[in-house]
Write an enzyme that holds these catalytic residues in place. Sequence first.
Site, PDB file in Angstrom:
ATOM      1  N   GLY A  30    -114.794   1.844  18.945  1.00  0.00           N
ATOM      2  CA  GLY A  30    -114.148   2.562  17.844  1.00  0.00           C
ATOM      3  C   GLY A  30    -114.820   2.224  16.526  1.00  0.00           C
ATOM      4  O   GLY A  30    -115.760   1.421  16.475  1.00  0.00           O
ATOM      5  N   THR A  32    -113.659   0.625  13.889  1.00  0.00           N
ATOM      6  CA  THR A  32    -113.441  -0.731  13.360  1.00  0.00           C
ATOM      7  C   THR A  32    -114.269  -1.732  14.170  1.00  0.00           C
ATOM      8  O   THR A  32    -114.944  -2.609  13.596  1.00  0.00           O
ATOM      9  CB  THR A  32    -111.935  -1.094  13.401  1.00  0.00           C
ATOM     10  N   ASP A  84    -110.885  -6.067  19.480  1.00  0.00           N
ATOM     11  CA  ASP A  84    -110.923  -4.606  19.613  1.00  0.00           C
ATOM     12  C   ASP A  84    -110.002  -3.966  18.574  1.00  0.00           C
ATOM     13  O   ASP A  84    -109.141  -4.636  17.992  1.00  0.00           O
ATOM     14  CB  ASP A  84    -110.463  -4.220  21.038  1.00  0.00           C
ATOM     15  N   GLY A  85    -110.183  -2.692  18.356  1.00  0.00           N
ATOM     16  CA  GLY A  85    -109.322  -1.941  17.440  1.00  0.00           C
ATOM     17  C   GLY A  85    -108.079  -1.434  18.165  1.00  0.00           C
ATOM     18  O   GLY A  85    -107.878  -1.708  19.348  1.00  0.00           O
ATOM     19  N   ASP A  87    -104.886   2.028  17.910  1.00  0.00           N
ATOM     20  CA  ASP A  87    -104.426   3.247  17.233  1.00  0.00           C
ATOM     21  C   ASP A  87    -103.048   3.057  16.621  1.00  0.00           C
ATOM     22  O   ASP A  87    -102.734   3.678  15.610  1.00  0.00           O
ATOM     23  CB  ASP A  87    -104.420   4.416  18.233  1.00  0.00           C
ATOM     24  N   GLY A  99    -107.706   6.149  21.588  1.00  0.00           N
ATOM     25  CA  GLY A  99    -108.093   7.269  20.718  1.00  0.00           C
ATOM     26  C   GLY A  99    -109.563   7.620  20.902  1.00  0.00           C
ATOM     27  O   GLY A  99    -109.953   8.783  20.806  1.00  0.00           O
ATOM     28  N   GLY A 100    -110.367   6.602  21.216  1.00  0.00           N
ATOM     29  CA  GLY A 100    -111.802   6.833  21.421  1.00  0.00           C
ATOM     30  C   GLY A 100    -112.130   7.087  22.886  1.00  0.00           C
ATOM     31  O   GLY A 100    -113.302   7.264  23.240  1.00  0.00           O
ATOM     32  N   GLU A 106    -111.355  -0.917  28.217  1.00  0.00           N
ATOM     33  CA  GLU A 106    -110.777  -1.806  27.194  1.00  0.00           C
ATOM     34  C   GLU A 106    -109.650  -2.644  27.781  1.00  0.00           C
ATOM     35  O   GLU A 106    -109.534  -3.839  27.497  1.00  0.00           O
ATOM     36  CB  GLU A 106    -110.231  -0.976  26.025  1.00  0.00           C
ATOM     37  N   LYS A 124    -101.796   1.151  10.658  1.00  0.00           N
ATOM     38  CA  LYS A 124    -101.591   1.317  12.109  1.00  0.00           C
ATOM     39  C   LYS A 124    -100.311   0.629  12.588  1.00  0.00           C
ATOM     40  O   LYS A 124     -99.897   0.794  13.736  1.00  0.00           O
ATOM     41  CB  LYS A 124    -102.792   0.736  12.873  1.00  0.00           C
TER      42      LYS A 124
HETATM   43  C1  5RP Z   1    -110.946   3.415  21.643  1.00  0.00           C
HETATM   44  C2  5RP Z   1    -109.843   2.674  20.993  1.00  0.00           C
HETATM   45  C3  5RP Z   1    -110.038   2.275  19.574  1.00  0.00           C
HETATM   46  O1  5RP Z   1    -109.970   0.889  19.494  1.00  0.00           O
HETATM   47  C4  5RP Z   1    -108.957   2.890  18.750  1.00  0.00           C
HETATM   48  O2  5RP Z   1    -109.024   4.307  18.929  1.00  0.00           O
HETATM   49  C5  5RP Z   1    -109.087   2.557  17.264  1.00  0.00           C
HETATM   50  O3  5RP Z   1    -110.258   3.104  16.773  1.00  0.00           O
HETATM   51  P1  5RP Z   1    -110.668   3.021  15.247  1.00  0.00           P
HETATM   52  O4  5RP Z   1    -110.991   1.597  14.962  1.00  0.00           O
HETATM   53  O5  5RP Z   1    -111.844   3.952  15.144  1.00  0.00           O
HETATM   54  O6  5RP Z   1    -109.477   3.519  14.438  1.00  0.00           O
HETATM   55  O7  5RP Z   1    -108.831   2.387  21.576  1.00  0.00           O
HETATM   56  O8  5RP Z   1    -110.614   3.817  22.933  1.00  0.00           O
END
Ligand code: 5RP
Length: 224
Positions: A30, A32, A84-85, A87, A99-100, A106, A124
């Site tokens: 993602g 972040t 990790d990031g 949503d 979201g990605g 993950e 978030k």
């Molecule tokens: C990807 C994810 C991402 O961590 C999540 O969508 C957050 O993304 P971003 O940092 O672009 O807001 O779960 O599958």
Amino acid sequence: MLTKDEIKKRVAVAALDYVQSGMTIGIGTGTTAWWLVEALGEKVKNGFTCICVPTSKETAEHARSLGIVLKELNEIDAIDITIDGADEMDTSLNLIKGGGGALLQEKMVAAASKKYCIIAGAEKKVSTLGAFPLPVEVVPYGWKQVKHRLEQAWKAQVNLRKKHKPFVTDHGHYIIDCHFKSIPDPASLNSQLHLIPGVVETGLFVQMADIVLLANNDGSVEVL
Ligand code: 5RP
């Protein structure tokens, strides 16, 4: 005023406080997590040693381009920390992710980790999950049946993720985004979704996060 990217960079760099040389580190996907990979790449250039386990092909490619040593989940016994990031996150640190589109890998990498650290913008954080549509990863075979069951059981708007043609995950699956609006019991919903034949994984990460770092608009980072 800081830009969105500067804020993402701040929280990604703050997460480096939790890594030490010699660690095996899971690296997220993602926008972040992209900054985390950049910051780790910079550290590696300056002599920091680590082995990283990527959560997607995209992250693997990015990390490899920066000279970061990568291993597959099957090549290691355990991961010291995954960063990790997310949503969405609620006050109990339950998460919506995917979201990605990388939710399956993950979640598998997170589950193999001794510590799971989330980096995100403060926006978030929510009291109840569900405003963000929940990604549900499904096998392409018979996906319309799964969609129908989701619609019938939860009376929710559910959409196959696509841009002209269906989005295909790194593991060859489709994603159905479910607009539940409110998820008061994430653990129960996660279990119920897993009972539907054809569901591979859900974007509900229940009781997995140990540390959440949230960046405010002024660039300060809050630790939950
Ligand atoms: C990807 C994810 C991402 O961590 C999540 O969508 C957050 O993304 P971003 O940092 O672009 O807001 O779960 O599958």
